[in-house]
Write an enzyme that holds these catalytic residues in place. Structure first.
Site, PDB file in Angstrom:
ATOM      1  N   MET A   1       0.819  -1.186   0.000  1.00 36.46           N
ATOM      2  CA  MET A   1       0.000   0.000   0.000  1.00 36.46           C
ATOM      3  C   MET A   1       0.861   1.246   0.000  1.00 36.46           C
ATOM      4  O   MET A   1       2.057   1.181   0.187  1.00 36.46           O
ATOM      5  CB  MET A   1      -0.890  -0.024   1.247  1.00 36.46           C
ATOM      6  N   SER A 293      -6.107  -1.647  -7.416  1.00 32.95           N
ATOM      7  CA  SER A 293      -4.794  -1.023  -7.558  1.00 32.95           C
ATOM      8  C   SER A 293      -4.112  -0.906  -6.207  1.00 32.95           C
ATOM      9  O   SER A 293      -4.761  -0.889  -5.158  1.00 32.95           O
ATOM     10  CB  SER A 293      -4.936   0.366  -8.160  1.00 32.95           C
ATOM     11  N   ASP A 294      -2.792  -0.812  -6.247  1.00 33.19           N
ATOM     12  CA  ASP A 294      -2.074  -0.362  -5.059  1.00 33.19           C
ATOM     13  C   ASP A 294      -2.358   1.130  -4.882  1.00 33.19           C
ATOM     14  O   ASP A 294      -2.867   1.799  -5.782  1.00 33.19           O
ATOM     15  CB  ASP A 294      -0.575  -0.629  -5.204  1.00 33.19           C
ATOM     16  N   TRP A 295      -2.023   1.650  -3.717  1.00 33.95           N
ATOM     17  CA  TRP A 295      -2.377   3.013  -3.340  1.00 33.95           C
ATOM     18  C   TRP A 295      -1.455   4.002  -4.061  1.00 33.95           C
ATOM     19  O   TRP A 295      -0.294   4.172  -3.695  1.00 33.95           O
ATOM     20  CB  TRP A 295      -2.266   3.160  -1.833  1.00 33.95           C
TER      21      TRP A 295
END
Length: 755
Positions: A1, A293-295
């Site tokens: 993240m 998605s990742d952050w």
């Protein structure tokens, strides 16, 4: 993240304020928590007797366009004042929040980091105390899938009891770069071992009727330049290494979400990479869940969506634009994104909520049994510690009326944990205050489980003296005055940063050398996220790799050192003798220019990751993959192989030839006589066995045919070449004690996920 915003000093988070009182047990939840699942008339998708696919079809058919768009866009769940204030409805200090659809009975998605335990993000006013497992590397070092699953079930239950129904766990990125600051979260260097162990943890997490991700998809192998680095690799090499690890883990666990990574792969960002998301994941593997998605990993609207991204995470806080909100609406209106694609995105998300049980079993904040959960963490830590060296039976310690020096690494008060988004606030608070960095990716946290106190409790007749290890001269004097010396050394590793060197930081090599020079029996305990170099190795009697050992790590270290439990861990990663042995002796990228585009050439080693690279190049590591000593001895015999309908089976006997009970991890490697693989051998099977003195057990393993195959790009599939294969049985990749040759017929292996 998390994204580049974490690194901006202007937005430095106040996570350093950790230390505020823990949230009260039973803290009031938010709207929707605890509501029982039901199937009222006119809402057939809430009927639990229907399968997840049918329920998802019915739910999407009933949705408005705005409801579909609600599902595909997430918000950050924590404050980043003054830049960002969390959205109403989210849990304070959480990783993310996706509003629910109350009209349809679809719950909000409450997201939490990570694979080590339930973490708290941002500038939360309070931090609830929770249990931290040992690092992912430590769990993998147990080579015990049942233990990994039990640990996953424990942190998944804590997530549920904290009000979360999505856990951002399951890191399966292979160790291509030993200096990677995030290796401690992952499952080592081998695709079979990493896939089996991380898959077991995800299965445990999802046993709580919550969603777990698998991450970071894919080839996210370093933190330096992680938002821009381009991982260059060929199709066959990727499928035989990193992608195979993901595939094996997914087959073991059916994760309901896949998190795409920050990096680029062959020129395209992972979250807008058609090859990764559409072709491999959804077409070849037939994956039915959703891609989040990742952050801060989304860079486009239509391109990302059409490439296979289903949900943007915390887009309001971390991405340059709300790509799957306003931008997506415009893309739908222009025809750049089809209605069918939006429907597919919504369907995948609600299917996962139905399949996980998150709809039928709403989460509710409840008390956490920190004592019981601490025992789960302790068992994991004990079984994952690796005894690297043990001259003259120095361990287990026979503590008598001795003068014992305990030196370094704050061993008098606690054990180290890894940094970044996976950081769990520990029961009992922080053992050490004021360490740098105090803000992201810190703070540096030591869990309050003291190895020194645990040893003192076991040897009240001994005299223990602690020294912080900062002055080598003082260390040498104390060591000379002692009967036994136990030196603790550590290396803090964290998300967003790689280590500059595999050498221990803060002059700790000199500390250990000074202690050893006194000539007294000397034990070194290492608390690190991965491999380190050891210039003092020949001068000490024993080395115990304790990793980041989690909430109850001090107690676990003492039990292993004193022999209350056997030393049973085995290395999931090769320890190089020096950086010069690595495929890339110099780390690619420049931390001073994190936004400058650059590429890493993974075709150098291709699929020959870790021990395979060392085998291929004829290099002798400091410690090989699979290595680990025990307090007893084991012998292998009666190696036999058979092949039926293309399935290779290996059987052998393991005997405990020592005088005490112990656990061993016999390892099976395979190698084609004709060559042609990325490296001389591959791990093909393993099993942990627990034996009393003199006892034997016959182990039978079946070999995944993909581990005998190569990827045929022209045929777009796995091909096993006919011929003779050598089956090798040993205690590590470098300690083969028995060999057998077997004939294998040619075969094609299905591309999709195996059931």
């Amino acid at each position: 993240m998390n994204s580049r915003l974490w690194r901006a000093s202007a937005l430095a988070l106040t996570i350093a304020t950790m230390g505020a009182p823990a949230l009260a047990q039973g803290h009031a939840g938010h709207a929707g928590h605890g509501a029982p699942a039901a199937a009222p008339a006119g809402q057939p998708w809430l009927d639990p007797k229907l399968d997840a696919d049918a329920r998802a079809d019915l739910a999407v058919k009933a949705m408005t366009q705005d409801e579909k768009l609600t599902l595909v866009y997430g918000y950050f769940g924590a404050d980043m004042k003054p830049r960002y204030t969390r959205i109403e409805g989210s849990l304070p200090g959480s990783a993310g929040y996706v509003p629910g659809l109350p009209r349809l009975g679809i719950p909000a998605q409450f997201e939490t980091d990570a694979g080590i335990g339930v973490a708290t993000q941002g500038s939360a006013a309070q931090f609830r105390e929770r249990t931290a497992l040992p690092s992912g590397m430590a769990t993998t070092a147990t080579w015990n899938p049942a233990l990994a699953q039990k640990g996953g079930a424990m942190i998944g239950k804590e997530a549920r009891d904290s009000g979360f129904n999505v856990m951002l766990a399951g890191g399966v990125n292979l160790v291509r770069e030993p200096r990677n600051g995030r290796n401690f979260e992952y499952g080592g260097e081998d695709p079979l071992l990493a896939g089996v162990m991380v898959g077991a943890q995800i299965k445990g997490i999802q046993s709580n009727n919550i969603v777990s991700t698998i991450k970071h998809y894919a080839l996210n192998a370093q933190e330096t330049g992680r938002f821009v680095v381009d991982s260059r690799i060929g199709d066959a090499d990727a499928r035989t290494s990193d992608l195979l690890a993901f595939q094996i883990a997914m087959e073991a666990s059916d994760p309901h979400s896949v998190m795409c990574a920050y990096n680029r792969v062959n020129g395209h960002y992972a979250c807008e990479n058609d090859w990764l998301l559409n072709k491999v994941l959804k077409q070849d593997w037939g994956y039915k869940g959703y891609v989040m998605s990742d952050w801060g990993a989304v860079h486009s609207g239509a391109k990302s969506v059409n490439a296979g991204l289903d949900q943007e995470s915390a887009g309001d806080a971390f991405d340059k634009q709300p790509f799957l909100a306003g931008v997506l609406k415009a893309d739908l209106a222009s025809g750049a994104v089809s209605q069918a694609r939006l429907d597919d995105m919504a369907r995948r998300i609600v299917r996962s909520l139905f399949a996980s049980g998150a709809v039928d079993h709403p989460v509710k904040i409840a008390p956490i049994d920190l004592v019981a959960n601490g025992k789960v963490s302790q068992a994991d830590a004990e079984e994952g510690m690796v005894l690297l060296k043990n001259d003259k039976g120095l361990l287990p310690l026979a503590l008598k009326a001795q003068k014992v020096a305990v030196i370094g690494a704050y061993a008098d008060v606690g054990v180290l944990s890894g940094g970044g988004s996976s950081q769990v606030y520990p029961a009992g608070g922080r053992a050490v205050q004021g360490l740098e960095p105090k803000t992201w990716p810190g703070p540096v946290i030591y869990y309050p489980s003291s190895p020194l106190k645990a040893l003192q409790a076991r040897a009240p007749q001994a005299t223990f003296t602690y020294n912080d290890g900062k002055d080598p001269a003082a260390v040498a004097r104390l060591a000379a005055q002692s009967d036994l010396v136990i030196v603790f050394a550590d290396q803090w590793t964290t998300e967003s940063e790689d280590v500059a060197s595999l050498a221990l930081p803060k002059n700790q090599d000199a500390m250990i050398a000074a202690a050893a020079k006194a000539g007294k029996p000397t034990v070194v305990v290492l608390e690190t996220g991965g491999p380190v170099t050891m210039p003092w190795l020949n001068d000490v009697g024993a080395v115990l790799q304790a990793w980041f050992p989690g909430t109850s790590g001090g107690e676990a270290i003492a039990r292993v050192l004193t022999g209350e439990v056997d030393a049973t861990g085995r290395l999931p990663v090769t320890f190089p003798a020096s950086e010069a042995q690595l495929p890339r002796p110099k780390l690619d990228g420049d931390p001073k220019t994190p936004d400058a585009l650059f590429a890493v050439d993974y075709s150098i080693e291709g699929a020959a990751v870790g021990y395979k690279w060392f085998d291929k190049k004829g290099l002798k590591p400091l410690f090989p993959f699979g290595h680990g000593l025990s307090y007893t001895r084991f012998a292998y015999s009666d190696l036999k192989t058979s092949t039926t309908d293309g399935q290779l089976t290996v059987a052998f006997k393991v005997t405990n030839t020592g005088k005490r009970a112990g656990k061993d991890v016999p390892q099976v490697y395979v190698s084609p006589k004709a060559g042609g693989w990325e490296a001389p051998r591959r791990l093909a099977g393993f099993q942990k066995v627990d034996l009393a003195p003199g006892a034997s057990q016959t182990v039978t393993l079946t070999v995944d045919p993909r581990l005998l195959a190569t990827w045929d790009e022209k045929a777009h599939g796995w091909k096993v070449a006919a011929g003779d294969y050598e089956v090798q049985l040993g205690a590590s990749s470098a300690a083969i004690s028995a060999r057998a040759t077997t004939a294998v017929a040619a075969q094609s292996v299905p591309v999709g996920l195996r059931k």
